[in-house]
Design an enzyme around this catalytic site. Structure first.
Site, PDB file in Angstrom:
ATOM      1  N   CYS A 335      -3.591  10.860  -3.033  1.00  0.00           N
ATOM      2  CA  CYS A 335      -5.035  10.643  -3.132  1.00  0.00           C
ATOM      3  C   CYS A 335      -5.891  11.818  -2.649  1.00  0.00           C
ATOM      4  CB  CYS A 335      -5.469   9.381  -2.400  1.00  0.00           C
ATOM      5  SG  CYS A 335      -4.186   8.181  -2.145  1.00  0.00           S
ATOM      6  N   ARG A 364       8.032   9.939   2.380  1.00  0.00           N
ATOM      7  CA  ARG A 364       7.680   9.104   3.532  1.00  0.00           C
ATOM      8  C   ARG A 364       8.928   8.881   4.343  1.00  0.00           C
ATOM      9  NH1 ARG A 364       3.886   4.568   0.486  1.00  0.00           N
ATOM     10  NH2 ARG A 364       2.501   6.113  -0.488  1.00  0.00           N
ATOM     11  N   GLN A 382       5.376   8.519  -7.488  1.00  0.00           N
ATOM     12  CA  GLN A 382       4.451   7.441  -7.808  1.00  0.00           C
ATOM     13  C   GLN A 382       3.806   7.718  -9.150  1.00  0.00           C
ATOM     14  OE1 GLN A 382       1.777   7.873  -4.407  1.00  0.00           O
ATOM     15  NE2 GLN A 382       2.367   5.810  -3.787  1.00  0.00           N
ATOM     16  N   ASP A 384       0.793   7.500 -10.082  1.00  0.00           N
ATOM     17  CA  ASP A 384      -0.456   7.333  -9.363  1.00  0.00           C
ATOM     18  C   ASP A 384      -1.638   7.664 -10.268  1.00  0.00           C
ATOM     19  OD1 ASP A 384      -1.858   6.747  -7.127  1.00  0.00           O
ATOM     20  OD2 ASP A 384      -1.168   8.461  -5.949  1.00  0.00           O
ATOM     21  N   HIS A 386      -6.206   7.788 -10.056  1.00  0.00           N
ATOM     22  CA  HIS A 386      -7.449   7.485  -9.364  1.00  0.00           C
ATOM     23  C   HIS A 386      -8.577   7.501 -10.365  1.00  0.00           C
ATOM     24  CE1 HIS A 386      -4.761   8.933  -6.184  1.00  0.00           C
ATOM     25  NE2 HIS A 386      -5.265   7.906  -5.551  1.00  0.00           N
ATOM     26  N   LYS A 466      -8.158  -5.677  -3.408  1.00  0.00           N
ATOM     27  CA  LYS A 466      -7.154  -5.194  -4.363  1.00  0.00           C
ATOM     28  C   LYS A 466      -6.574  -6.319  -5.203  1.00  0.00           C
ATOM     29  CE  LYS A 466      -3.311  -5.662  -1.110  1.00  0.00           C
ATOM     30  NZ  LYS A 466      -2.066  -5.098  -0.606  1.00  0.00           N
ATOM     31  N   HIS A 512      -7.727   3.264  -6.625  1.00  0.00           N
ATOM     32  CA  HIS A 512      -6.336   3.728  -6.643  1.00  0.00           C
ATOM     33  C   HIS A 512      -5.567   2.748  -7.503  1.00  0.00           C
ATOM     34  CE1 HIS A 512      -6.724   5.872  -2.669  1.00  0.00           C
ATOM     35  NE2 HIS A 512      -7.658   4.962  -2.500  1.00  0.00           N
TER      36      HIS A 512
END
Length: 639
Positions: A335, A364, A382, A384, A386, A466, A512
């Site tokens: 992000c 991670r 990911q 991912d 945005h 979310k 996200h």
RNA sequence: GCCCACGUAGCUCAGGGGUAGAGCACUUCCUUGGUAAGGAAGAGGUCAUCGGUUCAAAUCCGAUCGUGGGCUCCA
């Protein structure tokens, strides 16, 4: 003079207070034998419960889901009784019902061994054969505390201490064993029996890692042996689908001890599947109006200070590395990088919404004990994205995201979803107004698409509400992959802005979202969902050409080359082996199409086609086959 | 990170204080066979790593790493 109303609408009159069991007896002896408990005016009670007033009653039998719960709960007590008999120094704690079974936590000076489990299970069976009567009694709170303390059951005494004042304290006894319990329980131990102890594990007292570790015994219990066996078969089926096992057999991926835990190595065949997934994912995103980004794997730690990750997420981040007197941090998320690109220039409302997606690899440091095959790893990619938009655009953007999500998930064979909307938690950032507006937009989008969803009140992140989407796989297990989260926090922290139509500076909303979650994990789920039998569009090898004798070797290679040139993933197996052997091997490798070529095919210029399911499609031309492969591949297994 | 178990050939596993075993896979040879395993021979292991006990350790003990099942965690 209780008047009893039954679920079928019928009523029965009794002269005096009667027990549930007696009512069942009055209806029929078969029902009486099957009676485990009852619901009296909606409250679950024992079979021995005496009804004194008019009431509506539903008898609970093993067929009833509530009956199954009673059986499992009572089996947990049976387990505790057996453990106390065999190991008197063990202290009992709690023994709840869980999905498919139950567990019971004991405080014991050593760990239970598999041999202990066998002994305990045997003792449980003996207790069932003794057909002990299960009885209930009520005690005053202080008496109950003293009672359990006197028995040396410190944990039970503590549990009673936590029960609210005024609540009834009930004890259930069977033979020499008595346990604190709300109940209800089966009337006799003889009705139990279809159970199995599954495993032992450590578990913290009250689930807190700072507390002492207890010994947890897991078991499963069912109304009858047939259901138990069906369950055990189901477990074996799930094990057969295990992605780690299939991944090994089909040579898809590995985890390497020499590289460290939780790091995934994609082998050529796994990589082919991943590329098919990625290509599809990118195409759909571009078509849906996304731009694709690439961002670095590390960045200055100060960036993570700005984003707040070093505060909130530190324990999951790899330690930073020092270079040129500065600290660099391996990225746990993408992000902030997307935010930096946003902030690279002054943005206008005319540019919004902006949709940016990246297959971003993050690291991670998950706890060593949490690692699990591909499902929980330390380095993963990911899918991912945005979306930066205005408040007014939230609902429309959520709609777009939902459509894209369901389209993509559906293409992977996931058609059943469980959707949860999570709302504002106690600790949160952002105004009431923005939370209300945003949550309302999420809700409206779900309703607009006619999607049914649950609500997890207060389950949202501190930075925004979310929507989570769980998919159901081929054997009914559900997996959470997709998440759509609004974020009121990062735009604030980074001071993101756009120029509105009135010339003022406004803060954009950040959404996200991940559809597949992590490619590694999603791949693991796919392997289990398809049991390694990937649909044609994903299959790492779509067809293999098998020659019967050396005479057809050149012809086989020609066929494979021709199809490869048309874009199909082909192999040929020219080994000097019998055709039966080759067919067996490639069927086990789950290759969708086996193309057999012998003298007959070579003369006619055809191929004999067999599927991995064992169907013989007969001879066909390479052109006809290519057409078939093409349309099957394009359909992605959907009809 | 915590509890428990496990780590032996590429894979699946047996063995176990005194020179390391099987099946499959692999290599070579024979076989050229029409839809789920043809035959023979051969090669292959610091028994996860490091340390300790012992005349002797793959075996017993400890630590580390990894794996598995849980717990915890999973914005």
């Amino acid at each position: 003079m209780p008047l009893i109303s039954l679920p079928d609408g019928s009523q029965r009159q009794f002269d005096q207070p009667v027990s549930v069991l007696a009512i069942a007896q009055d209806i029929g002896p078969g029902l009486a034998r099957a009676t485990l408990a009852a619901e009296v005016n909606g409250k679950l009670v024992d079979a021995s419960y005496v009804v004194a007033e008019d009431a509506s009653i539903a008898i609970v039998t093993p067929k009833d889901p509530k009956g199954l719960e009673v059986i499992r709960h009572s089996t947990a007590h049976l387990l505790a009784q057996a453990v106390k008999q065999l190991y008197p120094s063990a202290q009992v704690t709690i023994g709840p019902v869980i999905e498919d079974g139950f567990y019971y936590d004991f405080a014991f000076e050593r760990a239970f061994t598999p041999e202990d489990l066998q002994a305990i299970e045997a003792r449980m069976t003996e207790l069932v054969e003794q057909d002990l009567v299960v009885s209930r009694r009520v005690m005053a709170r202080d008496d109950a505390v003293a009672h359990f303390q006197a028995m040396g059951e410190e944990y039970k005494a503590k549990i009673i201490g936590d029960i609210p004042q005024g609540d009834e304290i009930s004890l259930y006894g069977q033979g020499d064993f008595e346990d604190l319990c709300r109940g209800p329980h089966v009337p006799r131990t003889g009705v139990l029996g279809a159970f199995k102890l599954m495993k032992v594990a450590g578990a913290y007292w009250k689930g807190k890692s700072e507390n002492e570790m207890l010994q947890r015994i897991y078991g499963t219990a069912w109304p009858d042996k047939k259901s138990l066996n069906a369950y055990l078969t189901r477990l074996a089926e799930a094990e057969k689908r295990d992605h780690r096992r299939i991944g090994q057999k089909l040579d898809l991926f590995s985890l390497q001890e020499e590289a460290g835990g939780g790091l995934v190595f994609w082998h050529p065949k796994g990589a082919r599947i991943r590329r098919a997934i990625e290509d599809f994912w990118r195409d759909r995103h571009v078509a849906a109006g996304y731009e694709l980004l690439y961002t670095p794997h590390i960045a200055l730690q100060t960036l993570w200070d700005t984003s707040g990750h070093t505060d909130f997420y530190r324990e999951s981040m790899y330690r930073p590395m020092e270079e040129d007197n500065q600290l660099y941090q391996l990225k746990p998320m993408n992000c902030p990088f997307h935010v930096l690109i946003y902030k690279n220039t002054l943005r206008s409302y005319r540019e919004l919404p902006m949709r940016w997606a990246e297959l971003g690899t993050v690291y991670r440091h998950e706890m060593s004990g949490a690692l699990h095959g591909l499902m929980r790893v330390r380095g993963f990619t990911q899918d991912d994205a945005h979306v930066f938009c205005t408040e007014a655009q939230i609902e429309a953007e959520i709609l777009e995201i939902l459509d894209l999500t369901l389209d993509i998930l559906g293409s992977f064979g996931f058609e059943n979803y469980e959707i949860v909307l999570s709302t504002r938690p106690e600790k949160s950032v952002g105004s009431d107004e923005i939370w209300d507006k945003a949550t309302g937009a999420l809700r409206a989008a779900l309703q607009n698409r006619g999607l049914s969803y649950g609500v997890d009140e207060g389950g949202g992140a501190f930075y925004g509400p979310k929507i989570d989407i769980k998919i159901e796989d081929a054997i009914g297990r559900s997996w959470q992959c997709s998440t759509v989260q609004l974020d009121f926090n990062l735009p604030e922290r980074f001071g993101m802005e756009y120029v509105a139509d009135d010339g003022s500076r406004r803060r954009p909303i950040m959404i996200h979202r991940a559809l597949l979650g992590s490619l590694e994990r999603f791949f693991g789920i796919l392997v289990e969902h398809y049991e390694g039998r990937f649909p044609l569009w994903l299959a790492p090898v779509q067809a293999v050409v098998l020659n019967i004798t050396d005479r057809q070797a050149d012809y086989a290679v020609k066929i494979a080359d021709s199809l490869r040139k048309q874009g199909f993933r082909m192999e040929s197996d020219l080994r000097n082996e019998k055709i039966g052997y080759k067919i067996r091997e490639h069927t086990i490798q789950r290759i969708p199409y086996l193309l057999v070529v012998g003298d007959k095919e070579m003369e006619s210029g055809l191929v004999a086609v067999r599927t991995r399911e064992g169907d013989d499609l007969g001879q066909m031309s390479v052109e006809a086959l290519a057409q078939r492969l093409q349309s099957e591949s394009a359909s992605r297994g959907r009809n």
